[in-house]
Design a protein around this motif. Structure first.
Motif, PDB file in Angstrom:
ATOM      1  N   PHE A 153      -2.541  -2.859   7.557  1.00 42.51           N
ATOM      2  CA  PHE A 153      -1.515  -2.185   8.355  1.00 42.51           C
ATOM      3  C   PHE A 153      -0.090  -2.586   7.961  1.00 42.51           C
ATOM      4  CE2 PHE A 153      -5.139  -2.972  11.437  1.00 42.51           C
ATOM      5  CZ  PHE A 153      -5.775  -1.792  11.120  1.00 42.51           C
ATOM      6  N   TYR A 154       0.024  -3.441   6.951  1.00 43.16           N
ATOM      7  CA  TYR A 154       1.337  -3.930   6.531  1.00 43.16           C
ATOM      8  C   TYR A 154       1.473  -3.768   5.023  1.00 43.16           C
ATOM      9  CZ  TYR A 154       0.737  -5.953  11.139  1.00 43.16           C
ATOM     10  OH  TYR A 154       0.487  -6.104  12.482  1.00 43.16           O
ATOM     11  N   ASP A 155       2.615  -4.170   4.486  1.00 39.15           N
ATOM     12  CA  ASP A 155       2.819  -3.991   3.046  1.00 39.15           C
ATOM     13  C   ASP A 155       2.414  -5.223   2.233  1.00 39.15           C
ATOM     14  OD1 ASP A 155       4.855  -5.680   3.745  1.00 39.15           O
ATOM     15  OD2 ASP A 155       6.481  -4.317   3.174  1.00 39.15           O
ATOM     16  N   THR A 156       1.781  -6.230   2.870  1.00 42.08           N
ATOM     17  CA  THR A 156       1.415  -7.448   2.133  1.00 42.08           C
ATOM     18  C   THR A 156       0.506  -7.198   0.923  1.00 42.08           C
ATOM     19  OG1 THR A 156      -0.175  -7.852   3.912  1.00 42.08           O
ATOM     20  CG2 THR A 156       1.784  -9.229   3.900  1.00 42.08           C
ATOM     21  N   PRO A 157      -0.423  -6.216   0.947  1.00 44.57           N
ATOM     22  CA  PRO A 157      -1.242  -6.006  -0.262  1.00 44.57           C
ATOM     23  C   PRO A 157      -0.432  -5.634  -1.496  1.00 44.57           C
ATOM     24  CG  PRO A 157      -2.306  -4.997   1.617  1.00 44.57           C
ATOM     25  CD  PRO A 157      -0.929  -5.412   2.067  1.00 44.57           C
ATOM     26  N   GLU A 158       0.820  -5.240  -1.315  1.00 44.65           N
ATOM     27  CA  GLU A 158       1.660  -4.919  -2.474  1.00 44.65           C
ATOM     28  C   GLU A 158       1.882  -6.146  -3.356  1.00 44.65           C
ATOM     29  OE1 GLU A 158       5.186  -2.773  -1.265  1.00 44.65           O
ATOM     30  OE2 GLU A 158       3.981  -1.333  -0.109  1.00 44.65           O
ATOM     31  N   LYS A 159       1.661  -7.331  -2.794  1.00 44.65           N
ATOM     32  CA  LYS A 159       1.744  -8.558  -3.609  1.00 44.65           C
ATOM     33  C   LYS A 159       0.728  -8.535  -4.745  1.00 44.65           C
ATOM     34  CE  LYS A 159       2.068 -12.607  -1.498  1.00 44.65           C
ATOM     35  NZ  LYS A 159       1.816 -13.689  -0.499  1.00 44.65           N
ATOM     36  N   LEU A 160      -0.349  -7.766  -4.552  1.00 42.24           N
ATOM     37  CA  LEU A 160      -1.397  -7.684  -5.575  1.00 42.24           C
ATOM     38  C   LEU A 160      -1.048  -6.708  -6.700  1.00 42.24           C
ATOM     39  CD1 LEU A 160      -4.483  -7.600  -3.191  1.00 42.24           C
ATOM     40  CD2 LEU A 160      -4.039  -9.374  -4.899  1.00 42.24           C
ATOM     41  N   TYR A 161      -0.066  -5.857  -6.484  1.00 43.40           N
ATOM     42  CA  TYR A 161       0.224  -4.802  -7.460  1.00 43.40           C
ATOM     43  C   TYR A 161       0.447  -5.318  -8.887  1.00 43.40           C
ATOM     44  CZ  TYR A 161       0.478  -1.210  -3.764  1.00 43.40           C
ATOM     45  OH  TYR A 161       0.182  -0.342  -2.746  1.00 43.40           O
ATOM     46  N   PRO A 162       1.127  -6.457  -9.080  1.00 45.77           N
ATOM     47  CA  PRO A 162       1.296  -6.934 -10.466  1.00 45.77           C
ATOM     48  C   PRO A 162      -0.018  -7.336 -11.144  1.00 45.77           C
ATOM     49  CG  PRO A 162       2.866  -8.012  -8.992  1.00 45.77           C
ATOM     50  CD  PRO A 162       1.892  -7.290  -8.121  1.00 45.77           C
ATOM     51  N   TYR A 163      -1.062  -7.545 -10.355  1.00 45.78           N
ATOM     52  CA  TYR A 163      -2.326  -8.057 -10.903  1.00 45.78           C
ATOM     53  C   TYR A 163      -3.385  -6.972 -11.073  1.00 45.78           C
ATOM     54  CZ  TYR A 163      -0.014 -12.289  -9.392  1.00 45.78           C
ATOM     55  OH  TYR A 163       0.917 -13.275  -9.208  1.00 45.78           O
ATOM     56  N   ILE A 164      -3.057  -5.742 -10.696  1.00 50.68           N
ATOM     57  CA  ILE A 164      -4.053  -4.668 -10.766  1.00 50.68           C
ATOM     58  C   ILE A 164      -3.577  -3.558 -11.702  1.00 50.68           C
ATOM     59  CG2 ILE A 164      -4.990  -5.123  -8.471  1.00 50.68           C
ATOM     60  CD1 ILE A 164      -3.299  -2.609  -7.615  1.00 50.68           C
ATOM     61  N   ASP A 165      -4.516  -2.743 -12.124  1.00 51.84           N
ATOM     62  CA  ASP A 165      -4.195  -1.619 -13.011  1.00 51.84           C
ATOM     63  C   ASP A 165      -3.976  -0.333 -12.239  1.00 51.84           C
ATOM     64  OD1 ASP A 165      -4.635  -3.193 -15.422  1.00 51.84           O
ATOM     65  OD2 ASP A 165      -6.739  -3.161 -14.819  1.00 51.84           O
ATOM     66  N   SER A 166      -4.604  -0.240 -11.064  1.00 50.94           N
ATOM     67  CA  SER A 166      -4.501   0.992 -10.294  1.00 50.94           C
ATOM     68  C   SER A 166      -4.765   0.698  -8.823  1.00 50.94           C
ATOM     69  CB  SER A 166      -5.521   2.004 -10.816  1.00 50.94           C
ATOM     70  OG  SER A 166      -5.245   3.277 -10.303  1.00 50.94           O
ATOM     71  N   ALA A 167      -4.060   1.406  -7.953  1.00 49.96           N
ATOM     72  CA  ALA A 167      -4.290   1.287  -6.508  1.00 49.96           C
ATOM     73  C   ALA A 167      -4.576   2.671  -5.942  1.00 49.96           C
ATOM     74  CB  ALA A 167      -3.080   0.678  -5.816  1.00 49.96           C
ATOM     75  N   LEU A 168      -5.659   2.763  -5.188  1.00 47.17           N
ATOM     76  CA  LEU A 168      -6.003   4.012  -4.504  1.00 47.17           C
ATOM     77  C   LEU A 168      -5.930   3.771  -3.000  1.00 47.17           C
ATOM     78  CD1 LEU A 168      -9.091   5.550  -6.331  1.00 47.17           C
ATOM     79  CD2 LEU A 168      -6.741   6.363  -6.347  1.00 47.17           C
ATOM     80  N   ILE A 169      -5.189   4.617  -2.324  1.00 43.89           N
ATOM     81  CA  ILE A 169      -5.113   4.539  -0.863  1.00 43.89           C
ATOM     82  C   ILE A 169      -5.980   5.663  -0.317  1.00 43.89           C
ATOM     83  CG2 ILE A 169      -3.594   4.694   1.138  1.00 43.89           C
ATOM     84  CD1 ILE A 169      -1.304   3.742  -0.857  1.00 43.89           C
ATOM     85  N   LEU A 170      -7.080   5.280   0.326  1.00 37.94           N
ATOM     86  CA  LEU A 170      -8.018   6.259   0.873  1.00 37.94           C
ATOM     87  C   LEU A 170      -7.507   6.731   2.229  1.00 37.94           C
ATOM     88  CD1 LEU A 170     -10.700   7.818   0.940  1.00 37.94           C
ATOM     89  CD2 LEU A 170     -11.789   5.736   1.808  1.00 37.94           C
ATOM     90  N   ASP A 171      -7.131   7.995   2.299  1.00 39.57           N
ATOM     91  CA  ASP A 171      -6.581   8.567   3.530  1.00 39.57           C
ATOM     92  C   ASP A 171      -7.667   9.340   4.276  1.00 39.57           C
ATOM     93  OD1 ASP A 171      -5.152   9.735   5.544  1.00 39.57           O
ATOM     94  OD2 ASP A 171      -3.894  10.985   4.243  1.00 39.57           O
ATOM     95  N   THR A 172      -8.254   8.691   5.277  1.00 37.24           N
ATOM     96  CA  THR A 172      -9.276   9.359   6.094  1.00 37.24           C
ATOM     97  C   THR A 172      -8.778   9.550   7.537  1.00 37.24           C
ATOM     98  OG1 THR A 172     -10.332   7.209   6.488  1.00 37.24           O
ATOM     99  CG2 THR A 172     -11.266   8.561   4.727  1.00 37.24           C
ATOM    100  N   THR A 173      -7.466   9.581   7.689  1.00 30.22           N
ATOM    101  CA  THR A 173      -6.897   9.678   9.046  1.00 30.22           C
ATOM    102  C   THR A 173      -7.249  10.993   9.739  1.00 30.22           C
ATOM    103  OG1 THR A 173      -4.828  10.451   8.051  1.00 30.22           O
ATOM    104  CG2 THR A 173      -4.948   8.122   8.627  1.00 30.22           C
TER     105      THR A 173
END
Length: 199
Positions: A153-173
């Motif tokens: 629910f927060y932006d803390t996972p963005e800390k992982l962005y430098p360590y990953i190749d791709s981020a998918l946000i699953l929108d099931t709202t």
């Protein structure tokens, strides 16, 4: 990195995630979203449907095997046997076992694995363990590393962005009325704390 972060609806998620699994340049994939069970269900369903992704490991963090077992049972809607940390078992047609990232921060692991699912990753993002967690991620030699957030629910996972190749946000709202209501509650709770939705 910006162009590799995508917010997608369920059908798009399946197509995009499968493409990432087949892309030899993509090693670390982060899966975000507000609904924890949905992320597990979609990730395991896609892995099951893909040829060549049969054997994996679930890398747990600050949790116990029974707790993670319950999390998976709820998300995948399949019974999972009682087991110990290193026991291999079948889940959704895949052979997996558990390990703890803390045991793998100093040496390489997963050489024989098609995938490693790091779940949950949330608890290390705001602690002094973050750099140790990143070492464990680097040490995983599985063909694909898939990181799945919880309580995202927060932006803390963005800390992982430098360590990953791709981020998918699953929108099931919008999947059903219950999700729509839950989404509104998440939104109003954040607004009450003078925060906005991370995506």
């Amino acid at each position: 990195m910006e162009n590799k972060i995508e917010k997608v609806k369920p059908q798009e998620f399946i197509i995009t995630f499968k493409k990432l699994l087949l892309d030899e340049h993509t090693h670390n994939i982060l899966v975000r979203g507000y609904f924890d069970d949905d992320k597990l269900l979609f990730v395991f369903a896609c892995l099951y449907e893909m040829t060549g992704f049969n054997d994996g490991t679930i890398v747990i963090g600050n949790t116990t095997v029974p707790h993670e077992r319950e999390f998976l049972r709820r998300g995948i809607r399949e019974s999972i046997p009682k087991l110990n940390l290193s026991d291999a078992f079948s889940i959704n047609g895949l052979t997996v076992n558990f390990t703890q990232w803390k045991r793998n921060r100093d040496f390489q692991f997963g050489f024989d694995k098609d995938f490693a699912i790091f779940h949950p990753v949330q608890s290390v993002l705001d602690t002094q363990d973050f750099s140790k967690f990143c070492n464990a991620l680097k040490n995983s030699k599985a063909i694909k590393n898939i990181l799945i957030t919880t309580n995202d629910f927060y932006d803390t996972p963005e800390k992982l962005y430098p360590y990953i190749d791709s981020a998918l946000i699953l929108d099931t709202t919008q999947v059903n009325e219950e999700h729509q209501q839950t989404y509104k509650v998440i939104q109003s709770n954040l607004e009450a704390d003078h925060k906005s939705l991370p995506y």
